[in-house]
Design a protein around this motif. Sequence first.
Motif, PDB file in Angstrom:
ATOM      1  N   PRO A 223       0.812  -1.128  -0.069  1.00  0.00           N
ATOM      2  CA  PRO A 223       0.252  -0.011   0.149  1.00  0.00           C
ATOM      3  C   PRO A 223       0.884   1.276   0.089  1.00  0.00           C
ATOM      4  O   PRO A 223       1.924   1.276   0.534  1.00  0.00           O
ATOM      5  N   PRO A 224       0.474   2.454  -0.567  1.00  0.00           N
ATOM      6  CA  PRO A 224       1.048   3.633  -0.333  1.00  0.00           C
ATOM      7  C   PRO A 224       0.930   4.056   0.931  1.00  0.00           C
ATOM      8  O   PRO A 224       0.282   3.426   1.795  1.00  0.00           O
ATOM      9  N   THR A 225       1.911   4.970   1.492  1.00  0.00           N
ATOM     10  CA  THR A 225       1.914   5.694   2.831  1.00  0.00           C
ATOM     11  C   THR A 225       1.498   7.143   2.766  1.00  0.00           C
ATOM     12  O   THR A 225       2.124   7.717   1.784  1.00  0.00           O
ATOM     13  N   GLY A 226       1.201   7.620   3.892  1.00  0.00           N
ATOM     14  CA  GLY A 226       0.865   9.040   3.981  1.00  0.00           C
ATOM     15  C   GLY A 226      -0.321   9.546   3.487  1.00  0.00           C
ATOM     16  O   GLY A 226      -1.510   8.776   3.433  1.00  0.00           O
ATOM     17  N   ARG A 227      -0.406  10.802   2.895  1.00  0.00           N
ATOM     18  CA  ARG A 227      -1.656  11.401   2.465  1.00  0.00           C
ATOM     19  C   ARG A 227      -1.864  11.296   1.010  1.00  0.00           C
ATOM     20  O   ARG A 227      -1.095  11.886   0.197  1.00  0.00           O
ATOM     21  N   VAL A 228      -2.846  10.498   0.541  1.00  0.00           N
ATOM     22  CA  VAL A 228      -3.023  10.072  -1.037  1.00  0.00           C
ATOM     23  C   VAL A 228      -4.481  10.227  -1.204  1.00  0.00           C
ATOM     24  O   VAL A 228      -5.167  10.224   0.017  1.00  0.00           O
ATOM     25  N   PRO A 229      -4.898  10.503  -2.309  1.00  0.00           N
ATOM     26  CA  PRO A 229      -6.507  10.561  -2.617  1.00  0.00           C
ATOM     27  C   PRO A 229      -7.226   9.281  -2.459  1.00  0.00           C
ATOM     28  O   PRO A 229      -6.371   8.188  -2.745  1.00  0.00           O
ATOM     29  N   ILE A 230      -8.244   9.281  -1.782  1.00  0.00           N
ATOM     30  CA  ILE A 230      -9.002   8.144  -1.620  1.00  0.00           C
ATOM     31  C   ILE A 230     -10.243   8.122  -2.281  1.00  0.00           C
ATOM     32  O   ILE A 230     -11.102   9.095  -1.931  1.00  0.00           O
ATOM     33  N   LEU A 231     -10.561   6.825  -2.887  1.00  0.00           N
ATOM     34  CA  LEU A 231     -11.703   6.819  -3.592  1.00  0.00           C
ATOM     35  C   LEU A 231     -12.794   5.854  -2.801  1.00  0.00           C
ATOM     36  O   LEU A 231     -12.185   4.633  -2.691  1.00  0.00           O
ATOM     37  N   PHE A 232     -13.769   6.139  -2.283  1.00  0.00           N
ATOM     38  CA  PHE A 232     -14.625   5.481  -1.707  1.00  0.00           C
ATOM     39  C   PHE A 232     -15.730   5.018  -2.455  1.00  0.00           C
ATOM     40  O   PHE A 232     -16.305   6.034  -3.305  1.00  0.00           O
ATOM     41  N   THR A 233     -15.806   3.592  -2.733  1.00  0.00           N
ATOM     42  CA  THR A 233     -17.021   3.176  -3.510  1.00  0.00           C
ATOM     43  C   THR A 233     -18.294   3.544  -3.104  1.00  0.00           C
ATOM     44  O   THR A 233     -18.391   4.115  -2.010  1.00  0.00           O
ATOM     45  N   ALA A 234     -19.388   3.424  -3.888  1.00  0.00           N
ATOM     46  CA  ALA A 234     -20.619   3.707  -3.528  1.00  0.00           C
ATOM     47  C   ALA A 234     -21.049   3.450  -2.044  1.00  0.00           C
ATOM     48  O   ALA A 234     -21.773   3.974  -1.087  1.00  0.00           O
ATOM     49  N   LYS A 235     -20.786   2.045  -1.860  1.00  0.00           N
ATOM     50  CA  LYS A 235     -21.217   1.468  -0.624  1.00  0.00           C
ATOM     51  C   LYS A 235     -20.315   1.818   0.577  1.00  0.00           C
ATOM     52  O   LYS A 235     -20.633   1.828   1.679  1.00  0.00           O
ATOM     53  N   ALA A 236     -19.178   1.975   0.146  1.00  0.00           N
ATOM     54  CA  ALA A 236     -17.991   2.315   1.260  1.00  0.00           C
ATOM     55  C   ALA A 236     -18.305   3.569   1.793  1.00  0.00           C
ATOM     56  O   ALA A 236     -17.908   4.055   2.919  1.00  0.00           O
ATOM     57  N   ALA A 237     -18.863   4.549   0.918  1.00  0.00           N
ATOM     58  CA  ALA A 237     -18.886   6.195   1.272  1.00  0.00           C
ATOM     59  C   ALA A 237     -19.889   6.241   2.459  1.00  0.00           C
ATOM     60  O   ALA A 237     -19.849   7.534   2.875  1.00  0.00           O
ATOM     61  N   ASP A 238     -20.871   5.278   2.360  1.00  0.00           N
ATOM     62  CA  ASP A 238     -21.787   5.371   3.734  1.00  0.00           C
ATOM     63  C   ASP A 238     -21.114   5.743   5.049  1.00  0.00           C
ATOM     64  O   ASP A 238     -21.788   6.302   5.805  1.00  0.00           O
ATOM     65  N   MET A 239     -19.968   5.441   5.110  1.00  0.00           N
ATOM     66  CA  MET A 239     -19.412   5.361   6.222  1.00  0.00           C
ATOM     67  C   MET A 239     -19.157   7.121   6.538  1.00  0.00           C
ATOM     68  O   MET A 239     -19.157   7.655   7.775  1.00  0.00           O
ATOM     69  N   LEU A 240     -18.733   7.880   5.516  1.00  0.00           N
ATOM     70  CA  LEU A 240     -18.713   9.171   5.708  1.00  0.00           C
ATOM     71  C   LEU A 240     -20.126  10.032   5.868  1.00  0.00           C
ATOM     72  O   LEU A 240     -20.014  11.035   6.754  1.00  0.00           O
ATOM     73  N   TRP A 241     -20.914   9.466   5.083  1.00  0.00           N
ATOM     74  CA  TRP A 241     -22.333  10.152   5.089  1.00  0.00           C
ATOM     75  C   TRP A 241     -22.853  10.146   6.478  1.00  0.00           C
ATOM     76  O   TRP A 241     -23.936  10.743   7.152  1.00  0.00           O
ATOM     77  N   GLY A 242     -22.710   9.000   7.356  1.00  0.00           N
ATOM     78  CA  GLY A 242     -23.181   8.505   8.451  1.00  0.00           C
ATOM     79  C   GLY A 242     -22.641  10.029   9.535  1.00  0.00           C
ATOM     80  O   GLY A 242     -23.692  10.150  10.275  1.00  0.00           O
ATOM     81  N   THR A 243     -21.689  10.325   9.533  1.00  0.00           N
ATOM     82  CA  THR A 243     -21.386  11.641  10.363  1.00  0.00           C
ATOM     83  C   THR A 243     -22.191  12.635   9.995  1.00  0.00           C
ATOM     84  O   THR A 243     -22.770  13.464  10.938  1.00  0.00           O
ATOM     85  N   LEU A 244     -22.589  12.856   8.727  1.00  0.00           N
ATOM     86  CA  LEU A 244     -23.353  13.988   8.509  1.00  0.00           C
ATOM     87  C   LEU A 244     -24.903  13.855   8.836  1.00  0.00           C
ATOM     88  O   LEU A 244     -25.504  14.781   9.293  1.00  0.00           O
ATOM     89  N   GLN A 245     -25.228  12.564   8.819  1.00  0.00           N
ATOM     90  CA  GLN A 245     -26.690  12.189   9.277  1.00  0.00           C
ATOM     91  C   GLN A 245     -26.772  12.610  10.666  1.00  0.00           C
ATOM     92  O   GLN A 245     -27.747  13.358  11.150  1.00  0.00           O
ATOM     93  N   ALA A 246     -25.470  12.247  11.497  1.00  0.00           N
ATOM     94  CA  ALA A 246     -25.820  12.601  12.952  1.00  0.00           C
ATOM     95  C   ALA A 246     -25.783  14.098  13.106  1.00  0.00           C
ATOM     96  O   ALA A 246     -26.353  14.541  14.016  1.00  0.00           O
ATOM     97  N   ALA A 247     -25.090  14.905  12.344  1.00  0.00           N
ATOM     98  CA  ALA A 247     -24.685  16.278  12.626  1.00  0.00           C
ATOM     99  C   ALA A 247     -26.058  16.782  12.280  1.00  0.00           C
ATOM    100  O   ALA A 247     -26.380  18.132  12.814  1.00  0.00           O
ATOM    101  N   LEU A 248     -26.827  16.443  11.402  1.00  0.00           N
ATOM    102  CA  LEU A 248     -28.191  17.158  10.974  1.00  0.00           C
ATOM    103  C   LEU A 248     -29.344  16.613  11.960  1.00  0.00           C
ATOM    104  O   LEU A 248     -30.456  17.110  11.757  1.00  0.00           O
ATOM    105  N   ASN A 249     -29.336  15.810  12.816  1.00  0.00           N
ATOM    106  CA  ASN A 249     -30.189  15.397  13.645  1.00  0.00           C
ATOM    107  C   ASN A 249     -30.636  16.446  14.735  1.00  0.00           C
ATOM    108  O   ASN A 249     -29.794  17.002  15.363  1.00  0.00           O
ATOM    109  N   GLY A 250     -32.036  16.883  14.701  1.00  0.00           N
ATOM    110  CA  GLY A 250     -32.385  17.803  15.469  1.00  0.00           C
ATOM    111  C   GLY A 250     -32.137  17.534  17.065  1.00  0.00           C
ATOM    112  O   GLY A 250     -31.835  18.621  17.900  1.00  0.00           O
ATOM    113  N   LYS A 251     -32.247  16.273  17.373  1.00  0.00           N
ATOM    114  CA  LYS A 251     -31.837  16.184  18.809  1.00  0.00           C
ATOM    115  C   LYS A 251     -30.444  16.394  19.182  1.00  0.00           C
ATOM    116  O   LYS A 251     -30.310  16.841  20.333  1.00  0.00           O
ATOM    117  N   ARG A 252     -29.598  16.034  18.238  1.00  0.00           N
ATOM    118  CA  ARG A 252     -28.155  16.253  18.516  1.00  0.00           C
ATOM    119  C   ARG A 252     -28.016  17.943  18.649  1.00  0.00           C
ATOM    120  O   ARG A 252     -26.989  18.481  19.452  1.00  0.00           O
TER     121      ARG A 252
END
Length: 444
Positions: A223-252
Amino acid sequence: MVSAVHSEEELPREEFVEPEKLLELAKQSGAEAAEVLKSQSRSRPVFFEANRLKELQSAESEGTALRVWRNGRPGIAVAYGAAAPQALVERALALSELNEPETIELAGASRTSYPDVGEAVGVEQLVLWGKEAIASIRDRYPELLCAVELDCETETTRLVNSQGLDCSYQDTTLSFYISAEWVRSDDFLMVSDGQMQRGYLEPQIVAKQILQRLDWAKENIEPPTGRVPILFTAKAADMLWGTLQAALNGKRVLEGASPWSDRSGQKVTSSAITISQQPHIGPFSCPFDDEGTPTQEIVFIQDGVLQQFYSSRATARSLGTPPTGNGFRPSLGSYPAPGLYNWLIQPGSRSLLELIASLENGIVVDQMLGGGAGISGDFSINLDLAYRVLDGEIVGRVKDTMVAGNAYSALKQLVELGGDAEWNGSCYSPSLIVEGLSVTGKEQ
């Protein structure tokens, strides 16, 4: 009302509970308000194991949740299948004595029955789809062991309350999930994917995606090391969107836990990101929430700018905003809380292969081990299935590799969204390329 006491303890089984009777008994027993949520489901799952048809099942379930208020104190009790109506009422009222008074939040009088938007498929077709998908994969990789689960499930939901609300809907969904195990000496690889739709399935498309990932994984590479561009496939990208879903929750937002609590109208992500909720699209479409509030189209983020949060009725009242139709129960015995049912990211235009071709040196992440980033956005995840990209081509699979960073920062440094959006659970997301994440790994 997360802290309220409730019960799912089994009750004496005598008869199938009708919502109208429960409302009447609750009123006669001293409740000033009551609500009944009834859920019924029928499913016909089909299972394949080690490339062979293993099991056909047929399952039916029914659950009834009664929520009452007496002297402003809420109580909730649940019955599965047949139960004694008076016992259910008495248990809910008894539990209400243990809770603090609250403002009663009930939808007003309305009578609507929504038709089924799906289409049932017979068991024979499910079995055929499973056999065809396995055959497609093993035609190229005969040594693989495949497991498949298919299902046709019909759910009926009815909600009535003492204010005169009576609404119901039925939906039929088809689901397909397949995993392929590949053992090469001491190297084990499992590739999985799936699909959920209304009215049709395309297992051959999923099988093709599995084959593509198997082809990419033929060679293990450093694998490469350090900071390189990361391509998340459609199913893997859900990990990032989960954080935004929590941030938009009115209870939070009410709790002050969301970093976006005071960012309404401000830019919070890359300008390329637009996120919405659309009630009538996809396998998770829904005409009303678990409080009887009609669901509505909402744009949460427009061109990177925060527009709105989502909320239940109680959360909306505390925020001083109208309810958004996002009051859902994690289970029948739970109180409504802000929840999402359809989360759509507006896709870009280029395919996954075109995005890969745009990378000089990077990683494609397809499967991960462990949970998501959470509300803080910070994460450090092990890659279960990922690939090295050099000069626009995948050159092999990377193992024993971790990616770390912050979801908020990554989505501000978005390079591009793909045009290959697909449903992964209730999230409709394309693949995406981000920068600003750190890669660590050991040599193969």
